[in-house]
Design a protein around this motif. Sequence first.
Motif, mmCIF file in Angstrom:
data_model
loop_
_atom_site.group_PDB
_atom_site.id
_atom_site.type_symbol
_atom_site.label_atom_id
_atom_site.label_comp_id
_atom_site.label_asym_id
_atom_site.label_seq_id
_atom_site.Cartn_x
_atom_site.Cartn_y
_atom_site.Cartn_z
ATOM 1 N N THR A 37 0.856 -1.283 0.122
ATOM 2 C CA THR A 37 -0.021 -0.038 -0.107
ATOM 3 C C THR A 37 0.884 1.360 0.081
ATOM 4 N N ARG A 61 -2.321 -1.559 -3.788
ATOM 5 C CA ARG A 61 -3.129 -0.437 -3.219
ATOM 6 C C ARG A 61 -2.693 0.683 -2.979
ATOM 7 N N HIS A 63 -3.757 5.090 -2.084
ATOM 8 C CA HIS A 63 -4.512 6.110 -1.949
ATOM 9 C C HIS A 63 -3.954 7.484 -2.398
ATOM 10 N N GLU A 96 -13.304 5.240 -5.815
ATOM 11 C CA GLU A 96 -12.536 3.922 -5.779
ATOM 12 C C GLU A 96 -12.415 3.461 -7.231
ATOM 13 N N HIS A 98 -10.453 0.776 -10.196
ATOM 14 C CA HIS A 98 -9.755 -0.270 -10.303
ATOM 15 C C HIS A 98 -9.297 -0.422 -11.959
ATOM 16 N N ARG A 102 -4.895 -2.957 -9.674
ATOM 17 C CA ARG A 102 -4.748 -2.086 -8.639
ATOM 18 C C ARG A 102 -5.956 -1.294 -8.095
ATOM 19 N N VAL A 103 -5.963 -1.146 -6.936
ATOM 20 C CA VAL A 103 -7.366 -0.677 -6.139
ATOM 21 C C VAL A 103 -6.798 0.819 -5.874
ATOM 22 N N GLU A 105 -7.808 4.405 -4.257
ATOM 23 C CA GLU A 105 -8.737 5.220 -3.546
ATOM 24 C C GLU A 105 -8.192 6.733 -3.862
#
Length: 278
Positions: A37, A61, A63, A96, A98, A102-103, A105
Amino acid sequence: MSGFAADWLALREPVDHASRNPVQAARMRAHFAGRDTLTIVDLGCGTGSNLRGLAGDLPPRQHWHLIDGDPALLERAHIDLAAWAETARPRGDGLELHRDGRVIEVSFEQADLTVRDLDFSDVGAELVTAAALFDLVSEDWLERLVARLATRKLPLYAVLNYDGEAEWQPAEPLDGRVIAAFNRHQRGDKGFGPALGPASSEALAQLLRQHGYKYGAGTSPWVLGPAHAALIGALTDGFAQAAGQIEPARQAEFASWARVRAAAERVRIGHRDIFGHA
């Protein structure tokens, strides 16, 4: 050419992504290798181009906290990022996304970077990045930013900062005059105080050294040809307009120059990328 117009940002985005310095990009990837992350703050995010250019190099992941002072650009970023993703859904006031396994946010903040207290602890930043921003800021502003980063030992990835090098080919006698006037214009106040302009990369490198950072720098020039006719036209017009503000008596001459030079066979605009970490 407005550095903040959505249409201009869309026109330059593919070239921006292709021009990033591969050595500094590899250093940045290696620094975060093995992470699952990562939280990234993007300063002066515009329409989200920096996220689209970097997400594939970062952990699975992510942000992203996107900051810009222009609400219209943030709205466009929301739309463009949703369209870029394979799937997108609302998440609070953000998104969010995708894409490519990868995710991502995304949160958005409208804030005037000239006065915003850049503390970074409020979002848990682990990387701060900016694209085509630091040539617009003042030395005092950059000093404060790097001091804030150093307090928390945050890495910085600053890409596509104009370095004062510009070339139209084949060369014409007026090129040098326009480029020199444009570079003087780049040192004017862009809202942060007297801008560093072409000196921004060296100023940033010096500040990183002073704070004990390890860093690398490399060139990331735009190299434009016939396939980039629209970008060359907008860029050339922007150079002429800025140069005309510095030399008003030559505005008509510079405008004529732009009409001719928009058909140049090749244009090279110099930039530099820097990645630094404590």
